[in-house]
Each structure stands twice: as C-alpha cells, then as structure tokens.
Design a protein around this motif. Structure first.
Motif, PDB file in Angstrom:
ATOM      1  N   HIS B 121      22.883 -39.387   5.376  1.00 43.07           N
ATOM      2  CA  HIS B 121      22.511 -38.226   4.508  1.00 43.07           C
ATOM      3  C   HIS B 121      23.875 -37.972   3.495  1.00 43.07           C
ATOM      4  O   HIS B 121      23.380 -37.779   2.448  1.00 43.07           O
ATOM      5  CB  HIS B 121      22.209 -36.838   5.458  1.00 43.07           C
ATOM      6  N   ALA B 122      24.870 -37.926   4.099  1.00 43.29           N
ATOM      7  CA  ALA B 122      26.206 -37.620   3.492  1.00 43.29           C
ATOM      8  C   ALA B 122      26.164 -38.694   2.273  1.00 43.29           C
ATOM      9  O   ALA B 122      26.545 -38.597   1.120  1.00 43.29           O
ATOM     10  CB  ALA B 122      27.336 -37.654   4.049  1.00 43.29           C
ATOM     11  N   ASP B 123      25.856 -39.869   2.758  1.00 39.97           N
ATOM     12  CA  ASP B 123      26.279 -41.088   1.614  1.00 39.97           C
ATOM     13  C   ASP B 123      25.111 -41.013   0.677  1.00 39.97           C
ATOM     14  O   ASP B 123      25.469 -41.321  -0.631  1.00 39.97           O
ATOM     15  CB  ASP B 123      26.249 -42.351   2.515  1.00 39.97           C
ATOM     16  N   ALA B 124      23.911 -40.634   0.982  1.00 36.15           N
ATOM     17  CA  ALA B 124      22.886 -40.274   0.106  1.00 36.15           C
ATOM     18  C   ALA B 124      23.163 -39.430  -0.934  1.00 36.15           C
ATOM     19  O   ALA B 124      22.959 -39.415  -1.964  1.00 36.15           O
ATOM     20  CB  ALA B 124      21.332 -40.175   0.791  1.00 36.15           C
ATOM     21  N   LYS B 125      23.641 -38.435  -0.330  1.00 31.95           N
ATOM     22  CA  LYS B 125      24.229 -37.189  -1.248  1.00 31.95           C
ATOM     23  C   LYS B 125      25.133 -37.688  -2.366  1.00 31.95           C
ATOM     24  O   LYS B 125      24.945 -37.389  -3.407  1.00 31.95           O
ATOM     25  CB  LYS B 125      24.532 -36.114  -0.241  1.00 31.95           C
ATOM     26  N   SER B 126      26.135 -38.372  -1.809  1.00 30.09           N
ATOM     27  CA  SER B 126      27.087 -38.761  -2.887  1.00 30.09           C
ATOM     28  C   SER B 126      26.644 -39.835  -3.738  1.00 30.09           C
ATOM     29  O   SER B 126      27.098 -39.652  -5.078  1.00 30.09           O
ATOM     30  CB  SER B 126      28.519 -39.245  -2.061  1.00 30.09           C
ATOM     31  N   LEU B 127      25.670 -40.691  -3.124  1.00 25.80           N
ATOM     32  CA  LEU B 127      25.200 -41.883  -4.178  1.00 25.80           C
ATOM     33  C   LEU B 127      24.444 -41.039  -5.372  1.00 25.80           C
ATOM     34  O   LEU B 127      24.740 -41.301  -6.489  1.00 25.80           O
ATOM     35  CB  LEU B 127      24.322 -42.933  -3.521  1.00 25.80           C
ATOM     36  N   LEU B 128      23.687 -39.966  -4.980  1.00 28.66           N
ATOM     37  CA  LEU B 128      22.669 -39.529  -5.995  1.00 28.66           C
ATOM     38  C   LEU B 128      23.477 -38.556  -6.860  1.00 28.66           C
ATOM     39  O   LEU B 128      23.455 -38.574  -8.142  1.00 28.66           O
ATOM     40  CB  LEU B 128      21.706 -38.454  -5.132  1.00 28.66           C
ATOM     41  N   GLU B 129      24.536 -37.977  -6.147  1.00 29.66           N
ATOM     42  CA  GLU B 129      25.576 -37.156  -7.150  1.00 29.66           C
ATOM     43  C   GLU B 129      26.309 -37.976  -8.132  1.00 29.66           C
ATOM     44  O   GLU B 129      26.617 -37.747  -9.396  1.00 29.66           O
ATOM     45  CB  GLU B 129      26.601 -36.395  -6.377  1.00 29.66           C
ATOM     46  N   SER B 130      26.699 -39.293  -7.794  1.00 25.28           N
ATOM     47  CA  SER B 130      27.207 -40.230  -8.601  1.00 25.28           C
ATOM     48  C   SER B 130      26.466 -40.621  -9.825  1.00 25.28           C
ATOM     49  O   SER B 130      26.660 -41.127 -10.922  1.00 25.28           O
ATOM     50  CB  SER B 130      27.652 -41.486  -7.825  1.00 25.28           C
ATOM     51  N   LEU B 131      25.119 -40.393  -9.596  1.00 24.62           N
ATOM     52  CA  LEU B 131      24.049 -40.677 -10.457  1.00 24.62           C
ATOM     53  C   LEU B 131      23.579 -39.387 -11.431  1.00 24.62           C
ATOM     54  O   LEU B 131      22.742 -39.224 -12.171  1.00 24.62           O
ATOM     55  CB  LEU B 131      22.882 -41.562 -10.115  1.00 24.62           C
ATOM     56  N   GLY B 132      24.361 -38.346 -11.104  1.00 23.59           N
ATOM     57  CA  GLY B 132      24.091 -36.982 -11.695  1.00 23.59           C
ATOM     58  C   GLY B 132      23.019 -36.355 -11.164  1.00 23.59           C
ATOM     59  O   GLY B 132      22.440 -35.809 -11.920  1.00 23.59           O
ATOM     60  N   SER B 133      22.346 -36.626  -9.908  1.00 21.66           N
ATOM     61  CA  SER B 133      21.371 -35.855  -9.627  1.00 21.66           C
ATOM     62  C   SER B 133      21.395 -35.103  -8.210  1.00 21.66           C
ATOM     63  O   SER B 133      22.621 -35.309  -7.378  1.00 21.66           O
ATOM     64  CB  SER B 133      20.446 -37.018  -8.992  1.00 21.66           C
ATOM     65  N   ASP B 134      20.950 -34.087  -8.468  1.00 18.19           N
ATOM     66  CA  ASP B 134      21.217 -33.107  -7.250  1.00 18.19           C
ATOM     67  C   ASP B 134      19.986 -32.905  -6.393  1.00 18.19           C
ATOM     68  O   ASP B 134      19.985 -31.863  -5.621  1.00 18.19           O
ATOM     69  CB  ASP B 134      21.754 -31.575  -7.821  1.00 18.19           C
ATOM     70  N   LEU B 135      19.644 -34.037  -6.209  1.00 21.93           N
ATOM     71  CA  LEU B 135      18.308 -33.918  -5.200  1.00 21.93           C
ATOM     72  C   LEU B 135      18.802 -33.844  -3.854  1.00 21.93           C
ATOM     73  O   LEU B 135      19.945 -34.435  -3.473  1.00 21.93           O
ATOM     74  CB  LEU B 135      17.536 -35.378  -5.259  1.00 21.93           C
ATOM     75  N   ASP B 136      17.953 -33.253  -3.095  1.00 28.52           N
ATOM     76  CA  ASP B 136      18.344 -33.115  -1.454  1.00 28.52           C
ATOM     77  C   ASP B 136      17.759 -34.435  -0.893  1.00 28.52           C
ATOM     78  O   ASP B 136      16.665 -34.912  -1.142  1.00 28.52           O
ATOM     79  CB  ASP B 136      17.537 -31.808  -1.006  1.00 28.52           C
ATOM     80  N   PRO B 137      18.656 -34.886  -0.268  1.00 27.46           N
ATOM     81  CA  PRO B 137      18.450 -36.429   0.300  1.00 27.46           C
ATOM     82  C   PRO B 137      17.484 -36.258   1.497  1.00 27.46           C
ATOM     83  O   PRO B 137      16.776 -37.179   1.954  1.00 27.46           O
ATOM     84  CB  PRO B 137      19.656 -36.750   0.943  1.00 27.46           C
ATOM     85  N   LYS B 138      16.893 -34.919   1.996  1.00 21.64           N
ATOM     86  CA  LYS B 138      16.182 -34.800   2.977  1.00 21.64           C
ATOM     87  C   LYS B 138      14.744 -34.566   2.547  1.00 21.64           C
ATOM     88  O   LYS B 138      13.898 -34.513   3.449  1.00 21.64           O
ATOM     89  CB  LYS B 138      16.616 -33.600   3.962  1.00 21.64           C
ATOM     90  N   THR B 139      14.526 -34.490   1.244  1.00 23.73           N
ATOM     91  CA  THR B 139      13.212 -34.070   0.766  1.00 23.73           C
ATOM     92  C   THR B 139      12.454 -35.564   0.787  1.00 23.73           C
ATOM     93  O   THR B 139      12.775 -36.559   1.188  1.00 23.73           O
ATOM     94  CB  THR B 139      13.530 -33.924  -0.881  1.00 23.73           C
ATOM     95  N   MET B 141       9.901 -38.155  -0.389  1.00 23.53           N
ATOM     96  CA  MET B 141       9.963 -39.082  -1.403  1.00 23.53           C
ATOM     97  C   MET B 141       8.749 -38.856  -2.002  1.00 23.53           C
ATOM     98  O   MET B 141       8.604 -38.575  -3.264  1.00 23.53           O
ATOM     99  CB  MET B 141      10.023 -40.488  -1.079  1.00 23.53           C
ATOM    100  N   GLY B 142       7.610 -38.477  -1.565  1.00 28.03           N
ATOM    101  CA  GLY B 142       6.137 -38.247  -2.182  1.00 28.03           C
ATOM    102  C   GLY B 142       6.233 -37.072  -2.931  1.00 28.03           C
ATOM    103  O   GLY B 142       5.192 -36.874  -3.863  1.00 28.03           O
ATOM    104  N   SER B 143       7.143 -36.226  -2.637  1.00 29.17           N
ATOM    105  CA  SER B 143       6.910 -34.946  -3.265  1.00 29.17           C
ATOM    106  C   SER B 143       7.847 -35.035  -4.747  1.00 29.17           C
ATOM    107  O   SER B 143       7.964 -34.033  -5.372  1.00 29.17           O
ATOM    108  CB  SER B 143       7.460 -33.638  -2.488  1.00 29.17           C
ATOM    109  N   LEU B 144       8.581 -36.033  -4.951  1.00 29.33           N
ATOM    110  CA  LEU B 144       9.499 -36.223  -6.374  1.00 29.33           C
ATOM    111  C   LEU B 144       8.329 -36.704  -7.344  1.00 29.33           C
ATOM    112  O   LEU B 144       7.479 -37.183  -7.132  1.00 29.33           O
ATOM    113  CB  LEU B 144      10.578 -37.070  -5.987  1.00 29.33           C
ATOM    114  N   SER B 145       9.036 -36.307  -8.462  1.00 32.37           N
ATOM    115  CA  SER B 145       8.413 -36.811  -9.855  1.00 32.37           C
ATOM    116  C   SER B 145       8.545 -38.529  -9.915  1.00 32.37           C
ATOM    117  O   SER B 145       9.673 -38.943  -9.253  1.00 32.37           O
ATOM    118  CB  SER B 145       8.746 -36.204 -10.940  1.00 32.37           C
TER     119      SER B 145
END
Lengths: 338, 504, 332
Positions: B121-139, B141-145
């Motif tokens: 979860h932590a790694d996913a969070k930092s990966l997403l942040e490096s892409l400028g996204s504040d998505l919660d990694p626990k969300t 997938m099917g609920s995302l755009s």
C-alpha cells in the motif's frame, strides 16, 4: 451497384444431415431398446412401451421452455418448486370446496405467476443472474407450499381427475398424446417461427439482438412464464397419478429437466441446440429408467448412469466443437499453401 | 552499449493465411517519446505484441540495449523492463488499486510467503504520488474513471521497473482535460529517462508529445521521421499511401425536405441541449473526441438508452422513441460502432444476419418465410457487394469490411428513412473503406437522411454536407461544408463554449 | 467532484456487512424478547454447532463462486464420503476417529479433483459438470451403502464422539470450523494463490496476461471444495449418527444461499470470508430461533426464501442507485 452474384440455394448434404447430435440420441434409444428387450421378454410389446411413458413423461413438459431458457443463456432452477406450489394450491383449493375445474385453473395460474415473477425480476434487474433469482424463488415457492399444507397431504380428488395420470385415448396414454402434440408444437415454435429465431438470436448475441430491434425483455418474460405454466401442467399430471400431494413433491425435478436438456445437445453457453434433441433425450432417460426397473436394478444406479451420460455427452459435444475449429484452421493453411 | 535501448530489425510475423507484419524496423532511444502511427489494421497492435512477448516473430531480431533477445512469453518481456498499457484497459475491477499495480509481482515475506500489504500500500501510494495523483491505493479499481485507471496502469508499469513503456491509444477514451494530465505524466516519465512508444490516432497527441514518428501501413514499414521535419500532408500520405481525396467518391445527393428534427435533447450525465435537423439526402457528420457523447446521442435517438428531455420530430410529427423497436418502426436505422458485439451474430449465416431486424415483415403470421428470406438476403448482399460465394456462409468467415457491408445490408431490410452510422469504417482496411463510402454516398443520393459519427476528420470532411462538433456532451459548433476545416473542427471539439455562430 | 464524496463499491460492501450484522442483531433481540430461552449458553452452543458444518461448506463454495463457477455436487460428495467413512468404522470399530476423518477428506478430494478436471481441462461448464457428478456421486452413495442405512448402533462411540466431544470446553465441531475459518481468512487475504483466485474471477482475460495459471486455480478451488465436503460428510454422519443414501440432499442450495446472503457475487471476483460467515450465521439463527418463537417449522423455508430474495434485490437496488448518482454528479 455490382455484378457479382451470390448463391442462395443450398445443396442437400447427407454428411451434414447425419452429423447431427440427434442421431446419436436415436442410436442411444435403439441401444436401450435392444438391451431392455434382451433382458426382459416383456419389454418389447406395444403396451409396455407406451405405458412406460406414463412413468416418466410428467416432468418432460418443462423440457420445452427449459430448452428455450438455456438457449437464451439463462437457467431456471425453481421449476421443481413451482410444480410443488401449484400442485399444493390446486389440492388445497379443491379440499376447501372449490370445484375441481376451477382448482385446475388456479394451478395453471399459480404456475404462470411463479414463472412470470422470475422473468420479471430478471428483466427489471438486468445485473441479476438467473441462477441467483431462481435459486431464491426455488426456496421461496417451496416454502410457500409448506406454509399452505405444512406436513399434511391433500387429495381425495374426483375420480375423473385421475384421467390425466392414468387415462387413455384409444389405447394410447393421454399423457403421451398430449406430450406428442405439444412436442410438435414446441419444435415448430422454436425452429420455424420468428419467435424461435429471436430466441436463438438472444442466446447468440443479446446486445446485437437488442440493437436489431428484438424485444429481448418481452421474449424472456414470455419464456419464463411459459416455464411456470408447463410446471403447472406437470403438477396436474403428477398429482393425478399420485392421487394426492404434499409440499415435498417434485423434489429435484429442475435438475432432472436440466440434465435432459443438456443431454439433448443444448449448450448452456447459449444459442445452440435443437428442441428435437431434448425431446429425444427425454425418451433416452425415460426408457433407461424403465428398463432398469424391469430388471430390478435399483433406481439409484440410474443416477450414476444419467450423470455419466450427461458428462460424456457434453464432453463429446465439446470435442466436436474443438475438432471443427481445428479443421477450419488446417483448411486455411492449405489455402495458403496452394 | 548501443545508442538505442530497443531496436527491432526485419520483423515479420505470419499468421495462418495473413502476413501481419512484413519486414518492420523500429528503434527507440532512452528518454524519447516515439510515436507509432498507421491506420487501423496497419499492424500496430501486432507489432506491440511482438515487443511485449505476446507473439514471437516469424523472423527478425530484437535487440535490447544492444544485446539480442528473444521473448517466449509476456512475463519475460516484463522482467526485462518492458511494460504495455493497452487500449482496452485490462485490469481487475473488483480488486484494489494496490493489487492491480502489483499483480504478478506481489511483495511477499521471504520465509512466510505472506503478502506484505503494508509495504505494498505504501509503495503504491508513493508511486501514485510520483505521478501527481492522490488516489487512495485501497480504492476498488472498478470505481475509478477511465483516466484514473490509466494512471494506475502507468503506476503498474513503473512498479515493475519498466524502462520501456508502450502506450496503446491511451487518450482514446479521455476528455481533453484528462489527456492534458496524461501528457504531463508522459513527459515527466520521459524526463526521468524512460523510453516511451506512443500509439495514437490523434495527430494532436503526436505533435504535442513525440520526438520521432514511425509509420506503418498495410503491415509494412514506411519510414521514420523527426516530428518537426515532416509536414502534416506528408505524414498523411505516408499513412494512407495516396492522396486522401481519391478515397471519397463524387457526391450527387440532392437535399430534400426535412425528415428529422431534434430539439434540446438531453440525457442525464451524458449529453445536453442538443438540437439539429436532417434533410432527405443529406449527410450530417457528427464528430468530436471520444467521450464527447456522440454515440450516446445516437443511441438515444435509436432508443437503446432513452433520452430524458427534449423532443424528436420525425417527418414533421412529434414522436417518442423509447426502444429500438420504436425507432425501427419510425424508419430509423442504426449501424453500431462495434459490429461484432452490437450488430452481427458471427456464428450465424449471412442471410439470417441480414433478416434479423426485419423478421416481422419476412414472415407470415409469425411463421418464417425462408424462401423470401433467402431472396431478400441475396438481393441486399449483392446490392452492397458482400464478397462471398453463398449467403449460407457464416458471418465470421468474412473480412472486417465485408462484415460491415452485411451490417449495412441488415439496415436496408426495414423501411428506413434515416440511417445513423456510428464509426462506419472503424477497423476496416482502406479498400473496403472506399467501398463503404460509396455505399453511404449512394444511399444519400437515393434520398436517405444520413447521420454519420466519426472520429476520422478526413472522413467527416470528405463526406458530410454539414458537420456538428460535440465536446463534453454538447454541440459546440455546426459547420457548413464550405467552412469545414480540420482546424475549425479541432478547435470546436476542444472548446467548452457553445458557439453556434460561424465565426469562432 | 472529489474522490472523497464518491460512494464507491468498497463502501457498499462494508455497508452490506454491517447491514447483515445489524439484521442478525435485530433478529436476535426480537427472538430474545419473545423467548428468553434463546440467548442461553445451551441454546447458543447448539446454534453454533449447527452452523459449523454450514459455514465450513460455505467457505469452500465462496472460492468456487469467486472463480465464476458453481458446485452442485457437494451434497452428494458429503453423503458419499460420510457413507464410506461410516462403513469403514462399522467394519473396523477400533479405527482411530482421526483416520476416519482423513478417509472422508480423501474421498471428498477425489470427487473434487474429478470435477476440477472436468471444468478446467475438458472445459465443461461448472453447472453442468457438477450436476452430472451430483447424480453420479449420489448413485455411488446408494451403491456402496447397498441401499441400507448405517445407524447409530453400528458406529463405535469413538466415531460418534467426534461431534459431541469438546476440547478446552469448546465443541470439536466448532473448533474445526474456527480453524478452517482462520486458515481461509489468511489464505484468501495474504497468499498469492488466494489473491489469484480473486483476480481470475474478476477478469479471466487479464489473468491470462498477468500469467496466472487458470487451470491450476480451478483445480485448487474445486479440490478444496471437495476436501471440505468430505470433512463435512464425516462430521455430519458423526453428529446425526446415521449415514444414508439421501444425506444432505439439496444441501448445496442452502450453502449457496449462505454465500449469496454473505455478499458473494455469482459473477465472480467478489466475496469475503467474514461476509460468508455472517450469511451462514444468519441462516443458523433463523433455523434455531424461529422454532423458539413458535413459528411453525413449515414456515421456516418460506421465510428463508423471502429473506434471501430481499437481500439479493436490496443489493442490486443499492448498487444501481449508487451508479446512477455517480452519473448525476457528472456536470456537462
């Protein structure tokens, strides 16, 4: 726009004719007849062949709509419970003083309503799968049957009512006559009418069917209602033959019916199979059962045989489909080489 | 060490009966965005699958950092640092973002083999942040755009330490603003030294991002150019192989009286305030980016998903369209975008496919009239020139273009007056394309009113009498044939302002 | 629109579980109010004991459903392994009960392997394959039992004790169920194979790209289901002290119902261990509580059916509403 002409006459091919699954079932029936008659000298006479149908044709009425349901990629496992509920309603209404004719009408109505309710839920909530809906109503319908009769049985029908289960027209059992008439109707309905063509379309590609203006919801509703109605007809014959009814009648009928349909070559993946196949499968299983009874093999052995037969037939169909694909592939290769 | 991180030489891939790739070259530098362009069916997808190890080439060599490699399966390519983001997002809708990112290379305890959720979860969070996204990694997938899912896919590629990322039409389903986000991320990746192969139909994507562009056509390598050294026209010639004007037949249609008028049509969350009219013999092009609500609008007109507000007038009379049967009854035909899923029943024979919409009229009191059916099928199949020997062949045996012709023939069985074509040439090769254009033009000349949705601008400009441009659910501009230019369309398809005046 | 405002599917599933728990609590209060004998130690032990077998089977079924499959043969598998175990102990009364359990599990595993093979290798749809095997196993049960019952007096007491004995004051059945529950919880949440089961059910095509071996997963899932049915068979026969040809006939549907109540999606990819447990407990409470408040036993089935149907519909309606709301929020 063009000068190309496209062929619209098809030559008759004996090979294609004999490669149909239905011949396999005919062969099975012949084998069963041969074995039965070699074991029991009493089997091969007209009376026992036609009378035997009385013992297994009751649930076969549900086969007609079930074929259409499975061609449409759906399933209905509540039909056994529908049989029980409509039978129980009929018997209790009669015992409560309603004339038998009206009780029979009520039986048909209840059956049709049960089927309609299944169809309605499926059409209204498209995400629901038929397995879930009919599993729930399967428990519900039988539950209602238990509420009505508890552990009692109901019966004492007028004598004429036994005609359904035991009566003859000439020397042919009434149930056989009705079944054959309905079977012809069902074959024509599925194979020769617009309605039948649309049923196949829905099973082959539901989206394309809707985009082509096929009233998918309406057809599903009709077919599921029909399943309920046929279950009610089964209830009438079953109740008439037994002379009384209880809430636990027709237990597991749905599975017997599905087994017959699958053995008949209808694939649950949808869009494939013919009404005639399922009708032949009714007789395969029916005479198998009857023959085993003649030589005192316990009914339980029949279960094993039906199970194995079902799996074997589906496996063979699977292999046939795979074989066809491979043939196509190799043909393409040949074309390229030439 | 070679200059190129990836180099493919003389790649040929044959499938039984088809040569999908014929002697294709390609090279890729570190820190470069390299566009791969070509029409549908040019071989781009196959080429990508060769790079990612899904297909192994019949002949040719692949060099990774100067060393020759061979991939037997996608896992090996992944292991070597190649990741692909596919056109149709391939993910697990029921699983969390974290799991989607790490599927196939989960982090597990050394001895316990237990999945280390906390770290993932932590790694996913930092990966997403490096892409400028504040998505919660626990969300889930099917609920995302779609745009968010695409970012997750990129994070997934990064998580496997990919040095080469292939993006297959990533902007196809994105709005303009979302595409802009994606551009930024792509550029950031490039600056971090990742090499990117970018496949797109949109010229704007290429001009905005790519350093170099390689063009494929008819399974063959055409050439590779620096983006700033090739003109737009040269590029189109390279992709199409001839001057685009030849593709479109002469139009001889005469505009008649109005047949369809739509007033302030709307569907919640999909489109709003749409008004236009259509005359007999007219071809109305509807264009705009994917996701602008074009298909939704036309499907509403055809009753697939009914509109919530507005009015439809057919031949001057107010009508209500709630189901496809209503539309067919009125005389509206719809050719869906995805002919395999929405139009044809592939395993059925051609004649049964053609007759499906018109079974009521090809029957007597509900009984199928098979002789009549065969005659009609033959007549229509010949009319649209389906290349087949017999109407009893299954539709699956036909090529994409001929399948599309069968789908058109199917529309002509009913008594239609308005035809809606949704991306009629999608996935069709060039030869069949011009045949389909000919059919459309002929139908217009025969007095049908035609609405054509298309993303391909040359097609819209080449065929339409008028063009309605949609953006984010609204018609932003209606252009006449005379002032329809690529620039005007592009501008209108990206502007949020509704502007019905002729001057932008 | 920010992400935080968006009610997503994950929250629904939590909401569902709390809803289910709330319903169980409510039901408990009502039953307790009408009959104080409900929440007594004796009755609760009885309730949990009765739920144990159902929940063991429901956990296995959950995995099968997650892979978009179904197993209708478990009732028959249960009967067959129970029958074989009972026959064995009646022939060798000195056999250690643990061995009897192992025999049952072994029979179940064999049944599961056959089904797994038919589904994964031969490619028969699970509903048809398991239907065929259901018939075959049921027939086999009658055949090996010679059509006779194995009754209490033919079984050694060591065997019957499996279900009645206790360990640290807790009934053995319950202990077994708890162990299996804990194992499943760990297995599906913390092992790669466990997650691959979900991935396969969520999107079989992507699973191929991710390099997940679907044949292996199907084999594992059906074999586990078979093994659990075998175990349940021994426990069942020991508990009721009789083995018959028609033991647990139709029980597969109760098991599936428990899964559906617990929020397992028959379309694959979705299902939680805790949810399934709650589903099983709800059915257990109904089974145990309704007779206590003088609901005729004949009404029980109808009530259960209605509750299942309402749960299924409720689920779909909530999902539909959320989807529609998300669409409404999109501004154009």
């Amino acid at each position: 726009m063009s000068t190309r002409t496209i062929n619209n006459t098809q030559e008759f091919s004996w090979k294609r004719f004999f490669l149909q699954w239905e011949w396999m079932l005919v062969a099975l029936i012949i084998i069963i007849f041969l074995i039965n008659s070699s074991i029991s000298p009493y089997f091969l006479n007209y009376l026992s062949i036609s009378d035997a149908t009385m013992t297994f044709l009751d649930k076969a009425f549900i086969v007609f709509p079930m074929v259409m349901i499975m061609i449409m990629r759906e399933i209905d496992i509540s039909v056994g419970s529908t049989v029980a509920l409509s039978s129980v309603v009929m018997a209790s209404l009669y015992n409560a003083g309603l004339p038998m004719v009206l009780a029979i009408g009520a039986c048909l109505l209840v059956g049709a309503l049960c089927g309609f309710f299944n169809g309605f839920l499926l059409v209204k909530y498209r995400q629901l799968s038929a397995v879930i809906v009919t599993l729930s109503t399967m428990i519900l319908y039988r539950g209602i049957a238990y509420m009505i009769l508890e552990d009692q049985s109901a019966g004492e029908f007028p004598t004429w009512f036994s005609f359904f289960g035991w009566g003859y027209i000439g020397s042919v059992p009434f149930i056989l006559v009705l079944f054959v008439v309905m079977a012809i109707g069902a074959v024509l309905l599925l194979q020769k009418t617009v309605f039948g063509r649309r049923v196949y379309a829905i099973g082959s590609n539901p989206t394309a069917s809707r985009f082509s203006g096929v009233k998918v919801d309406k057809i599903k509703l009709i077919v599921f209602t029909l399943a309920g109605l046929m279950a009610a007809i089964t209830a009438i014959f079953l109740t008439s033959r037994m002379g009384s009814t209880r809430p636990n009648v027709a237990n597991m009928y749905e599975l017997d019916v599905i087994a017959m349909v699958a053995l008949g070559g209808i694939s649950t993946a949808g869009g494939k199979g013919k009404m005639l196949g399922a009708i032949l499968a009714v007789f395969v299983i029916g005479y198998l059962q009857y023959g085993l009874g003649l030589i005192n093999i316990p009914a339980q052995m029949l279960l094993i045989i039906i199970g194995v037969l079902l799996i074997a037939s589906v496996t063979v169909t699977n292999l046939r489909v795979k074989g066809k694909l491979q043939k196509k592939k190799s043909k393409k290769k040949v074309k390229k080489a030439s | 060490m070679s200059e190129y991180v990836l180099k493919l030489e003389g790649i040929t891939k044959e499938f039984p009966g088809v040569k999908a790739l014929d002697n294709v070259h390609f090279d890729l530098k570190a820190g470069e965005i390299h566009a791969l362009m070509g029409e549908n069916g040019a071989g781009k997808s196959t080429f990508i699958k060769v790079i990612t190890g899904v297909h192994s080439p019949t002949s040719g060599e692949i060099y990774l950092n100067g060393e020759q490699v061979e991939f037997d399966n996608p896992k090996e390519a992944q292991y070597m640092g190649i990741a692909a983001i596919y056109q149709h997002v391939t993910n697990y809708p029921d699983l969390s973002v974290t799991e989607n990112i790490f599927m196939g290379h989960e982090k597990i305890g050394k001895w316990t083999r237990r999945i280390n959720w906390k770290q993932m979860h932590a790694d996913a969070k930092s990966l997403l942040e490096s892409l400028g996204s504040d998505l919660d990694p626990k969300t889930e997938m099917g609920s995302l755009s779609v745009a968010q899912q695409q970012i997750v896919e990129i994070a997934k590629a990064l998580s496997s330490n990919a040095k080469i990322i292939i993006m297959d039409e990533p902007t196809a389903a994105l709005t303009h603003r979302e595409s802009e986000e994606l551009y930024k991320i792509t550029e950031q990746l490039r600056d971090d030294g990742v090499a990117i192969i970018f496949i797109s139909h949109r010229f704007e994507d290429m001009y905005r991002l790519a350093d170099r562009v390689t063009v494929l056509r008819d399974s063959q390598y055409i050439g590779c150019w620096d983006v700033d050294k090739i003109t737009h026209d040269q590029l189109i010639v390279a992709m199409v192989g001839r001057e685009i004007k030849q593709l479109f037949p002469e139009k001889q249609n005469q505009l008649g009286e109005e047949v369809l008028r739509v007033e302030s049509l709307g569907q919640i969350g999909r489109f709003k305030d749409i008004s236009f009219s259509l005359k007999r013999g007219e071809i109305l092009g509807i264009t705009g980016l994917v996701g602008a609500g074009r298909s939704e609008l036309c499907q509403a007109l055809f009753g697939i998903e009914p509109y919530d507000e507005g009015t439809v007038y057919f031949e001057g009379k107010k009508q209500v369209i709630k189901t496809p049967e209503d539309a067919i009854q009125l005389g509206i035909g719809y050719l869906p975008e995805d002919r395999q899923a929405q139009s044809l029943i592939l395993q059925w024979e051609i004649s049964h496919n053609i007759s499906l919409s018109a079974l009521t009229s090809i029957s007597k009191k509900g009984w199928l009239a098979e002789k009549k059916e065969r005659e009609i099928a033959k007549e229509l199949a010949e009319k649209v020139d389906v290349k087949t020997k017999s109407i009893f062949d299954p539709a699956s045996s036909l090529s994409g273009g001929n399948q599309q012709k069968v789908a058109v023939a199917k529309l002509l069985t009913t008594n239609v007056k308005v035809l809606i074509f949704d991306e009629p040439t999608k996935g069709v090769d060039i030869g069949a394309k011009s045949a389909i254009y000919q059919i459309i033009v002929d139908l217009a000349a025969a007095g049908y009113g035609i609405i054509m949705i298309s993303s391909e601008m040359p097609e819209v400009i080449g065929l339409s009498d008028r063009i309605a441009v949609m953006c984010e659910g609204r018609v932003t501009r209606v252009l006449d044939k005379s002032n329809a230019t690529q620039e005007a369309i592009l501008e209108a398809s990206m502007s949020k302002k509704v502007n019905n005046s002729k001057v932008g | 629109m920010t992400e935080k405002n968006r009610m997503n599917l994950a929250t629904i599933s939590k909401f569902r579980e709390f809803g289910l728990l709330g319903f169980i609590v409510l039901l408990t209060i009502v039953i307790q109010f009408l009959n104080p004998a409900f929440l007594t130690l004796g009755n609760l032990t009885d309730l949990i004991k009765n739920t144990a077998i159902l929940s063991i089977l429901a956990l296995g079924m959950m995995l099968v459903l997650i892979t978009r499959g179904i197993d209708l043969s478990i009732g028959a598998t249960l009967a067959l392994s129970g029958m074989i175990a009972a026959l064995t102990v009646s022939a060798y009364p000195d056999l250690h009960p643990l061995l009897a359990i192992l025999i049952g599990i072994l029979v179940g595993v064999v049944c599961g392997v056959v089904l797994g093979f038919l589904v994964s290798k031969v490619g028969i749809l699970p509903i048809i394959a398991s239907l065929g095997l259901m018939n075959a196993f049921r027939g086999l049960t009658f055949w090996v039992g010679g059509g006779e019952w194995i009754s209490a007096y033919q079984m050694p007491s060591s065997f019957k004790n499996i279900a009645t004995s206790s360990f640290l004051g807790i009934n053995t059945l319950v202990i077994i169920a708890i162990i299996i529950f804990l194992y499943f919880y760990y297995f599906v949440n913390n092992t790669i194979t466990g997650r691959q089961i979900y991935a396969l059910g969520s999107n079989p095509d992507s699973a191929k790209i991710s390099g997940i071996n679907s044949h292996k997963i199907y084999m594992i899932v059906y074999t586990m289901m078979g093994g659990l049915s075998g175990l349940a068979g021994v426990l069942w026969v020991s508990k009721f002290a009789s083995a018959q040809g028609n033991t647990a006939s139709g029980y597969e549907l109760t098991v599936i119902a428990a899964c559906i109540l617990g929020g397992v999606s028959i379309n694959g990819g979705v299902g939680k261990v805790t949810g399934v447990l709650l589903g099983a407990v709800l059915l257990g409470v109904l089974d145990n509580g309704l007779p206590l408040i003088d609901v005729s036993p004949f009404w029980q089935m109808g009530i259960e059916g209605a509750i299942i149907l309402v749960a299924v519909l409720f689920n779909t309606i909530v999902k539909k509403t959320v989807e529609k709301n998300n669409r409404l929020r999109r501004v154009i």
